[in-house]
Design a protein around this motif. Structure first.
Motif, PDB file in Angstrom:
ATOM      1  N   VAL A   1       0.834  -1.200   0.000  1.00  0.00           N
ATOM      2  CA  VAL A   1       0.000   0.000   0.000  1.00  0.00           C
ATOM      3  C   VAL A   1       0.871   1.254   0.000  1.00  0.00           C
ATOM      4  CG1 VAL A   1      -1.792   1.316   1.190  1.00  0.00           C
ATOM      5  CG2 VAL A   1      -1.794  -1.184   1.326  1.00  0.00           C
ATOM      6  N   ILE A   2       0.668   2.103  -1.006  1.00  0.00           N
ATOM      7  CA  ILE A   2       1.261   3.445  -1.020  1.00  0.00           C
ATOM      8  C   ILE A   2       0.195   4.421  -0.553  1.00  0.00           C
ATOM      9  CG2 ILE A   2       2.293   5.261  -2.425  1.00  0.00           C
ATOM     10  CD1 ILE A   2       3.180   3.084  -4.388  1.00  0.00           C
ATOM     11  N   ALA A   3       0.519   5.245   0.449  1.00  0.00           N
ATOM     12  CA  ALA A   3      -0.405   6.263   0.945  1.00  0.00           C
ATOM     13  C   ALA A   3       0.320   7.608   0.937  1.00  0.00           C
ATOM     14  CB  ALA A   3      -0.888   5.928   2.349  1.00  0.00           C
ATOM     15  N   VAL A   4      -0.344   8.622   0.409  1.00  0.00           N
ATOM     16  CA  VAL A   4       0.288   9.930   0.263  1.00  0.00           C
ATOM     17  C   VAL A   4      -0.677  11.025   0.698  1.00  0.00           C
ATOM     18  CG1 VAL A   4       1.421  11.557  -1.299  1.00  0.00           C
ATOM     19  CG2 VAL A   4       1.609   9.089  -1.725  1.00  0.00           C
ATOM     20  N   LYS A   5      -0.185  11.927   1.529  1.00  0.00           N
ATOM     21  CA  LYS A   5      -0.907  13.162   1.834  1.00  0.00           C
ATOM     22  C   LYS A   5      -0.390  14.239   0.898  1.00  0.00           C
ATOM     23  CE  LYS A   5      -1.712  16.531   5.557  1.00  0.00           C
ATOM     24  NZ  LYS A   5      -1.418  16.849   6.985  1.00  0.00           N
ATOM     25  N   GLY A   6      -1.286  14.793   0.077  1.00  0.00           N
ATOM     26  CA  GLY A   6      -0.905  15.859  -0.839  1.00  0.00           C
ATOM     27  C   GLY A   6      -1.353  17.205  -0.307  1.00  0.00           C
ATOM     28  N   ILE A   7      -0.486  18.193  -0.400  1.00  0.00           N
ATOM     29  CA  ILE A   7      -0.753  19.521   0.155  1.00  0.00           C
ATOM     30  C   ILE A   7      -0.555  20.574  -0.940  1.00  0.00           C
ATOM     31  CG2 ILE A   7      -0.064  21.209   1.903  1.00  0.00           C
ATOM     32  CD1 ILE A   7       1.149  18.749   3.443  1.00  0.00           C
ATOM     33  N   ASP A   8      -1.566  21.401  -1.155  1.00  0.00           N
ATOM     34  CA  ASP A   8      -1.485  22.483  -2.126  1.00  0.00           C
ATOM     35  C   ASP A   8      -1.528  23.819  -1.397  1.00  0.00           C
ATOM     36  OD1 ASP A   8      -1.536  23.891  -4.568  1.00  0.00           O
ATOM     37  OD2 ASP A   8      -3.730  24.009  -4.462  1.00  0.00           O
TER      38      ASP A   8
ATOM     39  N   GLY B   1      -3.459  22.022  -7.417  1.00  0.00           N
ATOM     40  CA  GLY B   1      -2.713  20.982  -6.729  1.00  0.00           C
ATOM     41  C   GLY B   1      -2.531  19.785  -7.636  1.00  0.00           C
ATOM     42  N   ALA B   2      -1.483  18.990  -7.405  1.00  0.00           N
ATOM     43  CA  ALA B   2      -1.253  17.803  -8.226  1.00  0.00           C
ATOM     44  C   ALA B   2      -0.217  16.906  -7.563  1.00  0.00           C
ATOM     45  CB  ALA B   2      -0.798  18.176  -9.630  1.00  0.00           C
ATOM     46  N   LEU B   3      -0.361  15.613  -7.821  1.00  0.00           N
ATOM     47  CA  LEU B   3       0.566  14.594  -7.321  1.00  0.00           C
ATOM     48  C   LEU B   3       0.996  13.735  -8.496  1.00  0.00           C
ATOM     49  CD1 LEU B   3       1.819  12.755  -5.004  1.00  0.00           C
ATOM     50  CD2 LEU B   3      -0.372  11.530  -5.068  1.00  0.00           C
ATOM     51  N   ILE B   4       2.276  13.345  -8.526  1.00  0.00           N
ATOM     52  CA  ILE B   4       2.762  12.436  -9.555  1.00  0.00           C
ATOM     53  C   ILE B   4       3.751  11.464  -8.916  1.00  0.00           C
ATOM     54  CG2 ILE B   4       4.719  13.870 -10.321  1.00  0.00           C
ATOM     55  CD1 ILE B   4       3.936  13.012 -13.223  1.00  0.00           C
ATOM     56  N   ALA B   5       3.702  10.195  -9.346  1.00  0.00           N
ATOM     57  CA  ALA B   5       4.596   9.189  -8.775  1.00  0.00           C
ATOM     58  C   ALA B   5       4.799   8.050  -9.755  1.00  0.00           C
ATOM     59  CB  ALA B   5       4.034   8.649  -7.455  1.00  0.00           C
ATOM     60  N   SER B   6       5.966   7.436  -9.672  1.00  0.00           N
ATOM     61  CA  SER B   6       6.309   6.297 -10.518  1.00  0.00           C
ATOM     62  C   SER B   6       7.094   5.289  -9.699  1.00  0.00           C
ATOM     63  CB  SER B   6       7.143   6.745 -11.731  1.00  0.00           C
ATOM     64  OG  SER B   6       7.620   5.626 -12.466  1.00  0.00           O
TER      65      SER B   6
ATOM     66  N   LYS C   1       4.915   6.756 -17.626  1.00  0.00           N
ATOM     67  CA  LYS C   1       3.544   6.987 -18.082  1.00  0.00           C
ATOM     68  C   LYS C   1       2.703   7.657 -16.991  1.00  0.00           C
ATOM     69  CE  LYS C   1       4.486   4.859 -21.918  1.00  0.00           C
ATOM     70  NZ  LYS C   1       4.705   5.649 -23.164  1.00  0.00           N
ATOM     71  N   ALA C   2       3.346   8.112 -15.928  1.00  0.00           N
ATOM     72  CA  ALA C   2       2.624   8.677 -14.786  1.00  0.00           C
ATOM     73  C   ALA C   2       1.815   9.901 -15.193  1.00  0.00           C
ATOM     74  CB  ALA C   2       3.595   9.054 -13.669  1.00  0.00           C
ATOM     75  N   GLN C   3       0.678  10.061 -14.534  1.00  0.00           N
ATOM     76  CA  GLN C   3      -0.196  11.211 -14.722  1.00  0.00           C
ATOM     77  C   GLN C   3      -0.160  12.095 -13.465  1.00  0.00           C
ATOM     78  OE1 GLN C   3      -2.417  11.788 -17.521  1.00  0.00           O
ATOM     79  NE2 GLN C   3      -1.109  10.223 -18.465  1.00  0.00           N
ATOM     80  N   TRP C   4      -0.234  13.392 -13.659  1.00  0.00           N
ATOM     81  CA  TRP C   4      -0.477  14.278 -12.533  1.00  0.00           C
ATOM     82  C   TRP C   4      -1.931  14.074 -12.106  1.00  0.00           C
ATOM     83  CZ3 TRP C   4       3.266  17.183 -10.222  1.00  0.00           C
ATOM     84  CH2 TRP C   4       4.437  17.437 -10.939  1.00  0.00           C
ATOM     85  N   ILE C   5      -2.173  13.798 -10.823  1.00  0.00           N
ATOM     86  CA  ILE C   5      -3.527  13.523 -10.355  1.00  0.00           C
ATOM     87  C   ILE C   5      -3.881  14.435  -9.182  1.00  0.00           C
ATOM     88  CG2 ILE C   5      -3.526  11.124 -11.134  1.00  0.00           C
ATOM     89  CD1 ILE C   5      -3.030  10.298  -8.187  1.00  0.00           C
TER      90      ILE C   5
END
Length: 205
Positions: free
Chosen positions: A75-82, A87-92, A158-162
């Protein structure tokens, strides 16, 4: 996690084991450390399998972390803060067999649950992440070749900003991506008589 969220049924469970096809990545080498590249506009806090990994607040340059994969569930869990603007998150996650990247298979919530980052945690009223373009998106690293080069993010990703559907106003989100190293074409990967979706150790007969 996403296996129990009806709103997140984006594909089939072809082997009827209780796990969606996108959650089952096939068999991998156990205990292998692989790199995760991650960034967020403006900041993130990262957890993996319930353990705090790290954080960063410089979206111009991705951070690289080594994650120790486990058999079965991860499980990957991320808190995103703008802090203003979109705001956007990207990961590979660079797996031996390919890539697990941010896309619409990630779930998010606007509300913090006490166990949102835990291995068996849950999100409150989870929603499907909205995609805002790939690494070439001009809002972020796609502004110029120099900007992308400085990001240190894999050029073949191929990561997307989400983010959420309201990227301008949702300033804090909680993301989860659950995945399993089980066979999407075999309902009982370890042949122990227990379906992968309910097997606490799906690779341990």
């Amino acid at each position: 996690d996403s296996t129990s969220d009806p709103a997140l049924v984006l594909d089939d469970d072809d082997d009827n084991d209780g796990l969606l096809d996108h959650e089952e990545l096939g068999l991998q080498s156990s205990g292998e450390a692989v790199p995760l590249f991650i960034s967020a506009d403006n900041a993130f806090e990262l957890f993996f399998n319930g353990i705090y990994i790290g954080q960063d607040d410089n979206w111009f340059q991705a951070k690289r972390f080594l994650l120790d994969l486990t058999d079965g569930k991860n499980v990957i869990a991320v808190k995103g803060i703008d802090l203003g603007g979109p705001g956007a998150l990207i990961a590979s996650l660079r797996l031996p067999s390919g890539e697990l990247a941010t896309d619409s298979h990630w779930a998010y919530s606007n509300t913090e649950n006490l166990n949102w980052s835990a291995f068996n945690g849950t999100l409150i009223n989870p929603l499907i992440a909205v995609e805002y373009g790939d690494i070439d998106n001009g809002t972020w690293w796609g502004k110029s070749e120099e900007t992308f080069a400085a990001s240190d993010f894999p050029a073949d990703s191929k990561a997307q900003w989400i983010w959420s559907a309201d990227s301008e106003n949702d300033d804090q989100l909680f993301f989860r991506r659950t995945f399993y190293f089980t066979d999407p074409r075999n309902e009982d990967t370890d042949q122990d008589g227990i379906l992968d979706g309910v097997d606490a150790a799906p690779l341990d007969p």
